[in-house]
Design a protein around this motif. Structure first.
Motif, short mmCIF file in Angstrom:
data_model
loop_
_atom_site.label_atom_id
_atom_site.label_comp_id
_atom_site.label_asym_id
_atom_site.label_seq_id
_atom_site.Cartn_x
_atom_site.Cartn_y
_atom_site.Cartn_z
N ALA A 1 46.08 35.04 40.68
CA ALA A 1 45.27 36.12 40.13
C ALA A 1 43.79 35.76 40.21
CB ALA A 1 45.66 36.38 38.68
N LEU B 1 41.01 43.46 39.23
CA LEU B 1 41.77 42.22 39.32
C LEU B 1 42.68 42.28 40.54
CD1 LEU B 1 42.87 41.72 35.59
CD2 LEU B 1 40.73 41.07 36.72
N SER B 2 42.89 41.12 41.14
CA SER B 2 43.78 40.99 42.28
C SER B 2 44.83 39.94 41.99
CB SER B 2 43.01 40.59 43.54
OG SER B 2 42.01 41.52 43.85
N CYS B 3 45.99 40.14 42.56
CA CYS B 3 47.07 39.16 42.43
C CYS B 3 47.77 39.07 43.78
CB CYS B 3 48.05 39.57 41.34
SG CYS B 3 49.45 38.44 41.17
N TRP C 1 51.11 43.52 35.31
CA TRP C 1 50.00 42.86 34.64
C TRP C 1 50.27 42.87 33.13
CZ3 TRP C 1 46.18 40.30 37.08
CH2 TRP C 1 45.94 40.59 38.43
N THR D 1 49.53 41.99 47.97
CA THR D 1 48.59 41.87 46.85
C THR D 1 48.69 43.12 45.97
OG1 THR D 1 47.08 40.49 48.12
CG2 THR D 1 46.17 41.64 46.22
N TYR E 1 47.37 38.31 33.01
CA TYR E 1 48.34 37.59 33.82
C TYR E 1 49.06 38.57 34.75
CZ TYR E 1 47.86 33.95 30.25
OH TYR E 1 47.37 33.00 29.39
N CYS E 2 49.28 38.15 35.98
CA CYS E 2 50.16 38.92 36.83
C CYS E 2 51.52 38.25 36.87
CB CYS E 2 49.61 39.10 38.24
SG CYS E 2 49.43 37.60 39.20
N THR F 1 43.61 35.21 34.31
CA THR F 1 42.20 35.39 34.63
C THR F 1 41.55 36.08 33.44
OG1 THR F 1 40.61 36.23 36.27
CG2 THR F 1 42.55 37.59 35.86
#
Length: 125
Positions: free
Chosen positions: A5, A19-21, A35, A77, A94-95, A119
């Motif tokens: 993440a 946000l990216s995961c 998420w 992603t 959190y992912c 994150t």
């Protein structure tokens, strides 16, 4: 499945973050990704989830209309676009990934077997 993440940071009230995961797996077919967030002194809570095949989504009421979950299949992603941020959105995000959950259970943490590192998102008033 390993999840990475990123995208957290400090933003003012009313601002936006994405946000990216990224998932390190050959295919996410059959998975759902979500998420969750945990604010200081509070329990972890569900934010949003997406079923990889078909793209069905579930969003928690406190963020509905402000947060949007989406995916990029080519990049494995998942994203969380967060708009109109409020101080109460401050939390570690959190992912997570799970396999073969029905849509109605995608908001439940027990359906996720893989978790990424958090994150931090801080929204200043």
């Amino acid at each position: 499945v390993q999840l990475q993440a990123s995208g957290g940071g400090l933003v003012q009230t009313g601002g936006s973050l994405r946000l990216s995961c990224a998932a390190s797996v050959r295919t996410l077919s059959g998975y759902h990704l979500g998420w969750f967030r945990q604010a200081p002194g509070k329990e972890r809570e569900f934010v949003a989830a997406i079923r990889w095949s078909g793209g069905a989504t579930v969003t928690a009421d406190p963020v509905k209309g402000r947060f949007t979950i989406s995916k990029d299949s080519a990049k494995n992603t998942v994203y969380l676009q967060m708009n109109s941020l409020k101080p109460e959105d401050t939390a570690v995000y959190y992912c997570a990934a799970g396999v073969r959950a029905i849509i109605s259970t995608m908001s439940t943490s027990r359906t996720y077997g893989y978790w990424g590192q958090g994150t931090l998102v801080t929204v200043s008033s």
